[in-house]
Scaffold this motif. Structure first.
Motif, mmCIF file in Angstrom:
data_model
loop_
_atom_site.group_PDB
_atom_site.id
_atom_site.type_symbol
_atom_site.label_atom_id
_atom_site.label_comp_id
_atom_site.label_asym_id
_atom_site.label_seq_id
_atom_site.Cartn_x
_atom_site.Cartn_y
_atom_site.Cartn_z
ATOM 1 N N ALA A 209 0.851 -1.198 0.000
ATOM 2 C CA ALA A 209 0.000 0.000 0.000
ATOM 3 C C ALA A 209 0.880 1.238 0.000
ATOM 4 N N CYS A 210 0.348 2.326 -0.552
ATOM 5 C CA CYS A 210 1.035 3.619 -0.547
ATOM 6 C C CYS A 210 -0.029 4.695 -0.379
ATOM 7 N N GLY A 211 -0.021 5.369 0.762
ATOM 8 C CA GLY A 211 -1.048 6.365 1.052
ATOM 9 C C GLY A 211 -0.969 7.570 0.137
ATOM 10 N N THR A 212 0.238 8.115 -0.075
ATOM 11 C CA THR A 212 0.344 9.276 -0.967
ATOM 12 C C THR A 212 0.046 8.873 -2.408
ATOM 13 N N GLY A 213 0.369 7.613 -2.771
ATOM 14 C CA GLY A 213 0.020 7.128 -4.094
ATOM 15 C C GLY A 213 -1.481 7.046 -4.296
ATOM 16 N N ALA A 214 -2.193 6.587 -3.272
ATOM 17 C CA ALA A 214 -3.657 6.550 -3.337
ATOM 18 C C ALA A 214 -4.216 7.965 -3.474
ATOM 19 N N CYS A 215 -3.634 8.912 -2.732
ATOM 20 C CA CYS A 215 -4.073 10.310 -2.830
ATOM 21 C C CYS A 215 -3.838 10.856 -4.234
ATOM 22 N N ALA A 216 -2.637 10.646 -4.758
ATOM 23 C CA ALA A 216 -2.301 11.155 -6.088
ATOM 24 C C ALA A 216 -3.197 10.540 -7.152
ATOM 25 N N THR A 217 -3.477 9.251 -7.028
ATOM 26 C CA THR A 217 -4.317 8.570 -8.013
ATOM 27 C C THR A 217 -5.748 9.069 -7.945
ATOM 28 N N ALA A 218 -6.261 9.253 -6.737
ATOM 29 C CA ALA A 218 -7.615 9.797 -6.589
ATOM 30 C C ALA A 218 -7.697 11.198 -7.197
ATOM 31 N N VAL A 219 -6.715 12.032 -6.910
ATOM 32 C CA VAL A 219 -6.693 13.389 -7.458
ATOM 33 C C VAL A 219 -6.669 13.347 -8.979
ATOM 34 N N ALA A 220 -5.823 12.486 -9.544
ATOM 35 C CA ALA A 220 -5.731 12.386 -10.997
ATOM 36 C C ALA A 220 -7.062 11.962 -11.608
ATOM 37 N N ALA A 221 -7.725 10.991 -10.989
ATOM 38 C CA ALA A 221 -9.005 10.514 -11.516
ATOM 39 C C ALA A 221 -10.086 11.578 -11.419
ATOM 40 N N ILE A 222 -10.131 12.291 -10.301
ATOM 41 C CA ILE A 222 -11.134 13.349 -10.116
ATOM 42 C C ILE A 222 -10.846 14.504 -11.066
ATOM 43 N N ARG A 223 -9.582 14.886 -11.170
ATOM 44 C CA ARG A 223 -9.206 16.006 -12.035
ATOM 45 C C ARG A 223 -9.524 15.703 -13.505
ATOM 46 N N ALA A 224 -9.401 14.447 -13.910
ATOM 47 C CA ALA A 224 -9.677 14.061 -15.291
ATOM 48 C C ALA A 224 -11.161 13.808 -15.539
ATOM 49 N N GLY A 225 -11.980 13.924 -14.482
ATOM 50 C CA GLY A 225 -13.410 13.692 -14.638
ATOM 51 C C GLY A 225 -13.786 12.226 -14.703
ATOM 52 N N LEU A 226 -12.887 11.360 -14.284
ATOM 53 C CA LEU A 226 -13.137 9.927 -14.351
ATOM 54 C C LEU A 226 -13.821 9.383 -13.111
ATOM 55 N N CYS A 227 -13.721 10.100 -11.992
ATOM 56 C CA CYS A 227 -14.288 9.647 -10.725
ATOM 57 C C CYS A 227 -14.918 10.816 -9.978
ATOM 58 N N ASP A 228 -15.761 10.464 -9.005
ATOM 59 C CA ASP A 228 -16.410 11.451 -8.148
ATOM 60 C C ASP A 228 -15.446 11.924 -7.058
ATOM 61 N N PRO A 229 -15.773 13.038 -6.358
ATOM 62 C CA PRO A 229 -14.842 13.606 -5.376
ATOM 63 C C PRO A 229 -14.639 12.771 -4.112
ATOM 64 N N VAL A 230 -15.492 11.794 -3.870
ATOM 65 C CA VAL A 230 -15.314 10.886 -2.726
ATOM 66 C C VAL A 230 -15.262 9.468 -3.278
ATOM 67 N N LEU A 231 -14.214 8.732 -2.941
ATOM 68 C CA LEU A 231 -14.054 7.415 -3.555
ATOM 69 C C LEU A 231 -13.192 6.510 -2.692
ATOM 70 N N SER A 232 -13.135 5.236 -3.084
ATOM 71 C CA SER A 232 -12.290 4.249 -2.427
ATOM 72 C C SER A 232 -11.176 3.833 -3.364
#
Length: 271
Positions: A209-232
């Motif tokens: 697991a990588c916490g900052t990696g999960a954060c960066a990936t979530a940000v990338a997905a939200i910024r690209a419009g691929l995911c909602d602002p709250v996710l797993s």
């Protein structure tokens, strides 16, 4: 003899040394020996806590190669459970706020940065859609670079489990485009609120697991419009909850586990 704590967040494991009351000099060689799973205690990262004005503690983070890095989300949750609710933790990547939950903590990880020189890249490029490619990867969109206190590149692929992370990870980590090296995130979006993720961490390799990696990936997905602002985000070691709204800090929630404590004679460590 020095007291240590062995902890993990989703299998991403740490040795924590508290030097707030008794100073401790940490060198790259000593960090490597402590992290060695055969000759030391063994961990993905060594964490050293030190006193600092204006915060509960300063958290220093050392990879198994002895290099000191800026941030680690899973370690921050573990340290938060040691320091107590409402702790403020100073890191090289910024000051983080922690709130304890039932089995771990929620960490305000700070706002992501996207400027090319904040990642950093070797030269100016559009970090939202990097015009780069590596053999062994066929992403569904150009990769995105995000700084979450430490540098990350995020690839969205049809099946992250099909990628040979042990081959592409080190090649990308050490590419000259990334003068400070980089953490490599290979992700698959499974729903508007769910991502599967594997991470190659610079200086550590593939981790559970990588916490900052999960954060960066979530940000990338939200910024690209691929995911909602709250996710797993689900990693090999388990699942983190992330929330991010553009312009604000990333909120990361996940477990932290105390494994055992003990004492070690630091002077007896030897290669």
């Amino acid at each position: 003899m020095r007291r240590f704590h062995k902890m993990h967040g989703l299998g991403n494991d740490f040795v924590v040394l508290d030097a707030r009351a008794q100073p401790l000099a940490m060198t790259a060689e000593r960090a490597r020996l402590l992290a060695d799973r055969h000759r030391g205690i063994g961990c993905d990262q060594l964490i050293l806590l030190e006193p600092v004005e204006g915060a509960t503690a300063r958290m220093r983070i050392f990879n198994p190669d002895g290099g000191e890095v800026e941030a680690c989300g899973n370690a921050t949750r573990c340290v938060a459970t040691l320091l107590g609710d409402g702790a403020t933790i100073e890191t090289r990547g910024g000051r983080l706020e922690a709130r304890l939950t039932g089995d771990g903590a929620t960490i305000s990880m700070g706002a992501p940065r996207f400027d090319w020189d904040a990642i950093p890249l070797a030269y100016p490029l559009d970090t939202a859609a990097l015009p780069v490619a590596w053999e062994g990867l066929a992403p569904v969109r150009p990769p995105m670079a995000v700084n979450m206190g430490n540098p990350h590149i995020v690839f969205f692929v049809p099946d992250c489990d099909a990628v040979d992370l042990g081959a592409v990870g080190p090649a990308i980590e050490t590419d000259p485009l990334f003068p400070a090296r980089i953490n490599v995130n290979i992700a698959t979006i499974t729903a508007r609120d769910a991502i599967r993720l594997r991470v190659w961490e610079r200086g550590a390799g593939a981790t559970l697991a990588c916490g900052t990696g999960a954060c960066a990936t979530a940000v990338a997905a939200i910024r690209a419009g691929l995911c909602d602002p709250v996710l797993s985000v689900t990693l090999p070691g388990g699942t983190l909850r992330l929330a991010w709204h553009a312009g604000g800090p990333v909120q990361m929630t996940g477990p932290a586990r105390y494994v055992f404590g003990g004492e070690i004679d630091l002077e007896a460590l030897a290669p």
